[in-house]
Write a protein that holds these residues in place. Structure first.
Motif, PDB file in Angstrom:
ATOM      1  N   THR A   1     -22.201 -16.118 -44.892  1.00 47.04           N
ATOM      2  CA  THR A   1     -22.598 -17.304 -44.622  1.00 47.04           C
ATOM      3  C   THR A   1     -22.542 -17.517 -42.782  1.00 47.04           C
ATOM      4  O   THR A   1     -23.225 -18.642 -42.723  1.00 47.04           O
ATOM      5  CB  THR A   1     -21.585 -18.422 -45.018  1.00 47.04           C
ATOM      6  N   ARG A   2     -21.943 -16.573 -42.436  1.00 49.58           N
ATOM      7  CA  ARG A   2     -21.971 -16.405 -40.630  1.00 49.58           C
ATOM      8  C   ARG A   2     -22.422 -15.414 -40.242  1.00 49.58           C
ATOM      9  O   ARG A   2     -22.322 -14.390 -40.657  1.00 49.58           O
ATOM     10  CB  ARG A   2     -20.562 -16.869 -40.417  1.00 49.58           C
ATOM     11  N   ILE A   3     -23.183 -15.428 -39.096  1.00 49.37           N
ATOM     12  CA  ILE A   3     -23.911 -14.432 -38.575  1.00 49.37           C
ATOM     13  C   ILE A   3     -22.933 -13.519 -37.795  1.00 49.37           C
ATOM     14  O   ILE A   3     -22.226 -13.943 -36.824  1.00 49.37           O
ATOM     15  CB  ILE A   3     -25.096 -14.777 -37.594  1.00 49.37           C
ATOM     16  N   PRO A   4     -22.854 -12.264 -37.771  1.00 51.48           N
ATOM     17  CA  PRO A   4     -22.018 -11.287 -36.952  1.00 51.48           C
ATOM     18  C   PRO A   4     -22.497 -11.200 -35.741  1.00 51.48           C
ATOM     19  O   PRO A   4     -23.833 -11.336 -35.445  1.00 51.48           O
ATOM     20  CB  PRO A   4     -22.170 -10.026 -37.777  1.00 51.48           C
TER      21      PRO A   4
ATOM     22  N   CYS B   1     -34.718 -18.615 -24.785  1.00 50.34           N
ATOM     23  CA  CYS B   1     -33.842 -19.351 -25.524  1.00 50.34           C
ATOM     24  C   CYS B   1     -33.380 -18.570 -27.012  1.00 50.34           C
ATOM     25  O   CYS B   1     -34.444 -18.899 -27.834  1.00 50.34           O
ATOM     26  CB  CYS B   1     -34.037 -20.809 -25.615  1.00 50.34           C
ATOM     27  N   ILE B   2     -32.180 -18.330 -27.195  1.00 56.71           N
ATOM     28  CA  ILE B   2     -32.063 -17.847 -28.543  1.00 56.71           C
ATOM     29  C   ILE B   2     -30.990 -19.035 -29.108  1.00 56.71           C
ATOM     30  O   ILE B   2     -29.943 -19.421 -28.595  1.00 56.71           O
ATOM     31  CB  ILE B   2     -31.214 -16.412 -28.432  1.00 56.71           C
ATOM     32  N   ASN B   3     -31.511 -19.385 -30.527  1.00 58.16           N
ATOM     33  CA  ASN B   3     -30.773 -20.276 -31.229  1.00 58.16           C
ATOM     34  C   ASN B   3     -30.300 -19.879 -32.302  1.00 58.16           C
ATOM     35  O   ASN B   3     -30.773 -19.932 -33.379  1.00 58.16           O
ATOM     36  CB  ASN B   3     -31.902 -21.691 -31.485  1.00 58.16           C
ATOM     37  N   PRO B   4     -29.082 -19.596 -32.447  1.00 62.48           N
ATOM     38  CA  PRO B   4     -28.498 -19.006 -33.655  1.00 62.48           C
ATOM     39  C   PRO B   4     -27.940 -20.108 -34.393  1.00 62.48           C
ATOM     40  O   PRO B   4     -27.558 -21.205 -34.160  1.00 62.48           O
ATOM     41  CB  PRO B   4     -27.036 -18.100 -33.076  1.00 62.48           C
ATOM     42  N   GLY B   5     -27.489 -19.702 -35.684  1.00 59.32           N
ATOM     43  CA  GLY B   5     -26.840 -20.603 -36.553  1.00 59.32           C
ATOM     44  C   GLY B   5     -25.233 -20.325 -36.532  1.00 59.32           C
ATOM     45  O   GLY B   5     -24.856 -20.029 -35.384  1.00 59.32           O
ATOM     46  N   GLU B   6     -24.568 -20.857 -37.300  1.00 64.28           N
ATOM     47  CA  GLU B   6     -23.040 -20.397 -37.247  1.00 64.28           C
ATOM     48  C   GLU B   6     -22.725 -18.949 -37.160  1.00 64.28           C
ATOM     49  O   GLU B   6     -23.377 -18.303 -38.070  1.00 64.28           O
ATOM     50  CB  GLU B   6     -22.310 -21.111 -38.509  1.00 64.28           C
ATOM     51  N   LEU B   7     -21.892 -18.915 -36.326  1.00 62.94           N
ATOM     52  CA  LEU B   7     -21.595 -17.256 -35.857  1.00 62.94           C
ATOM     53  C   LEU B   7     -20.176 -16.852 -36.386  1.00 62.94           C
ATOM     54  O   LEU B   7     -19.167 -17.870 -36.412  1.00 62.94           O
ATOM     55  CB  LEU B   7     -21.550 -16.955 -34.436  1.00 62.94           C
ATOM     56  N   ALA B   8     -19.764 -15.876 -36.776  1.00 63.88           N
ATOM     57  CA  ALA B   8     -18.668 -15.306 -37.012  1.00 63.88           C
ATOM     58  C   ALA B   8     -18.093 -15.003 -35.704  1.00 63.88           C
ATOM     59  O   ALA B   8     -17.621 -13.627 -35.681  1.00 63.88           O
ATOM     60  CB  ALA B   8     -18.649 -13.865 -38.122  1.00 63.88           C
ATOM     61  N   ALA B   9     -18.021 -15.703 -34.787  1.00 67.61           N
ATOM     62  CA  ALA B   9     -17.520 -15.447 -33.276  1.00 67.61           C
ATOM     63  C   ALA B   9     -16.208 -15.087 -33.417  1.00 67.61           C
ATOM     64  O   ALA B   9     -15.314 -14.557 -32.319  1.00 67.61           O
ATOM     65  CB  ALA B   9     -17.710 -16.710 -32.483  1.00 67.61           C
TER      66      ALA B   9
ATOM     67  N   VAL C   1     -40.516 -13.041 -24.308  1.00 64.49           N
ATOM     68  CA  VAL C   1     -40.196 -13.764 -25.523  1.00 64.49           C
ATOM     69  C   VAL C   1     -39.597 -15.134 -25.078  1.00 64.49           C
ATOM     70  O   VAL C   1     -38.611 -15.367 -24.548  1.00 64.49           O
ATOM     71  CB  VAL C   1     -38.875 -12.887 -26.259  1.00 64.49           C
ATOM     72  N   LYS C   2     -40.272 -16.102 -25.842  1.00 63.52           N
ATOM     73  CA  LYS C   2     -39.822 -17.644 -25.405  1.00 63.52           C
ATOM     74  C   LYS C   2     -38.863 -18.180 -26.193  1.00 63.52           C
ATOM     75  O   LYS C   2     -37.791 -18.813 -25.515  1.00 63.52           O
ATOM     76  CB  LYS C   2     -41.333 -18.460 -25.714  1.00 63.52           C
ATOM     77  N   GLU C   3     -38.793 -18.016 -27.432  1.00 55.26           N
ATOM     78  CA  GLU C   3     -37.772 -18.502 -28.142  1.00 55.26           C
ATOM     79  C   GLU C   3     -37.356 -17.768 -29.555  1.00 55.26           C
ATOM     80  O   GLU C   3     -38.353 -17.130 -29.986  1.00 55.26           O
ATOM     81  CB  GLU C   3     -37.880 -20.085 -28.520  1.00 55.26           C
ATOM     82  N   ILE C   4     -36.151 -17.689 -29.836  1.00 52.34           N
ATOM     83  CA  ILE C   4     -35.745 -16.944 -31.353  1.00 52.34           C
ATOM     84  C   ILE C   4     -35.091 -17.877 -31.785  1.00 52.34           C
ATOM     85  O   ILE C   4     -33.976 -18.261 -31.540  1.00 52.34           O
ATOM     86  CB  ILE C   4     -35.135 -15.594 -30.879  1.00 52.34           C
ATOM     87  N   ASN C   5     -35.408 -18.136 -33.201  1.00 51.61           N
ATOM     88  CA  ASN C   5     -34.254 -19.009 -33.833  1.00 51.61           C
ATOM     89  C   ASN C   5     -33.624 -18.155 -35.257  1.00 51.61           C
ATOM     90  O   ASN C   5     -34.326 -17.478 -36.006  1.00 51.61           O
ATOM     91  CB  ASN C   5     -34.997 -19.941 -34.736  1.00 51.61           C
ATOM     92  N   VAL C   6     -32.333 -18.151 -35.201  1.00 54.24           N
ATOM     93  CA  VAL C   6     -31.596 -17.213 -35.998  1.00 54.24           C
ATOM     94  C   VAL C   6     -30.546 -17.723 -36.785  1.00 54.24           C
ATOM     95  O   VAL C   6     -29.406 -17.970 -36.666  1.00 54.24           O
ATOM     96  CB  VAL C   6     -30.728 -16.175 -35.022  1.00 54.24           C
ATOM     97  N   PRO C   7     -30.929 -18.643 -37.974  1.00 55.45           N
ATOM     98  CA  PRO C   7     -30.192 -19.361 -38.686  1.00 55.45           C
ATOM     99  C   PRO C   7     -29.377 -18.261 -39.699  1.00 55.45           C
ATOM    100  O   PRO C   7     -30.081 -17.130 -40.047  1.00 55.45           O
ATOM    101  CB  PRO C   7     -30.991 -20.185 -39.563  1.00 55.45           C
TER     102      PRO C   7
END
Length: 239
Positions: free
Chosen positions: A203-206, A177-185, A226-232
């Motif tokens: 302020t937003r993740i590419p 599970c990958i948990n990103p913060g706000e993305l520049a989607a 890889v169990k979990e990745i947090n990416v704020p």
């Protein structure tokens, strides 16, 4: 050659996965409601579209019927809908419609479970199958988000990840599970990360960062999980 199925892949992060992950000779099945523009790319990647609305009760059967007995190496579930006015200053949980609440839980959780369950036979044919679920930093503890249904669904996605991992451990399938913060989607993948960084002042993740992370997970041997990745975002002090 790898075979992928990517859910929610007609725009945003899903579109970036379709464009940035596979290489020439790979096959990607794209699950989305709308026809993705990536079908028109001429880069040696074979892309097939499965038109599907994940709000429908029996959508998993339609997806399996399209794949039939094909092997899958990588399943990426990149789906997430949220409340009307969610993440806006005027959002108020008191005003959420029960029908909308039920739909958020169904699309974000129930369809996740039923679609992955239906595709396990295809994943078991791979020597090192991988399931990657895209969550959200909103589903982590103490992130100060008030969107009850969306947060509950993304928190629940982490539970799905943990339980599913135990179920398929014997099959050599890893679940991340990958948990990103706000993305520049909204910045297309082909425009590059610098545009996203400049547009939002960092302020937003590419989306390219997410591509790099998923590529890393996919490239690992079958001995690693890889169990979990947090990416704020680095500026997000709530995540």
């Amino acid at each position: 050659m790898k075979k992928y199925i990517i859910f929610g892949a007609s725009q945003g992060l899903g579109d970036a996965f379709v464009k940035g992950l596979p290489t020439a000779g790979d096959h990607v099945w794209i699950v989305s409601r709308r026809r993705p523009d990536s079908l028109d790319l001429q880069d040696g990647v074979h892309r097939s579209w499965i038109q599907a609305d994940l709000a429908e009760q029996h959508v998993a059967k339609k997806i399996v019927a399209s794949l039939q007995e094909e092997m899958l190496d990588v399943l990426i579930y990149n789906v997430g809908i949220w409340e009307k006015s969610g993440f806006e200053d005027e959002y108020n949980f008191d005003h959420d419609d029960p029908v909308d609440i039920a739909n958020i839980i169904h699309v974000n959780m129930t369809s996740t479970i039923t679609c992955i369950q239906a595709l396990l036979p295809n994943l078991r044919k791979s020597e090192a199958g991988k399931v990657i679920l895209i969550g959200s930093s909103a589903g982590l503890d103490h992130t100060n988000n008030s969107q009850v249904s969306f947060v509950a669904s993304k928190f629940g996605l982490r539970g799905i990840t943990n339980a599913l991992r135990e179920h398929v451990r014997k099959d050599g399938i890893t679940v991340t599970c990958i948990n990103p913060g706000e993305l520049a989607a909204d910045i297309p993948y082909e425009d590059g990360p610098d545009k996203a960084i400049n547009e939002y002042n960092g302020t937003r993740i590419p989306v390219q960062d997410m591509i790099s992370l998923v590529k890393c997970v996919i490239s690992l041997s079958r001995a690693a999980c890889v169990k979990e990745i947090n990416v704020p975002a680095i500026t997000d002090t709530n995540a």
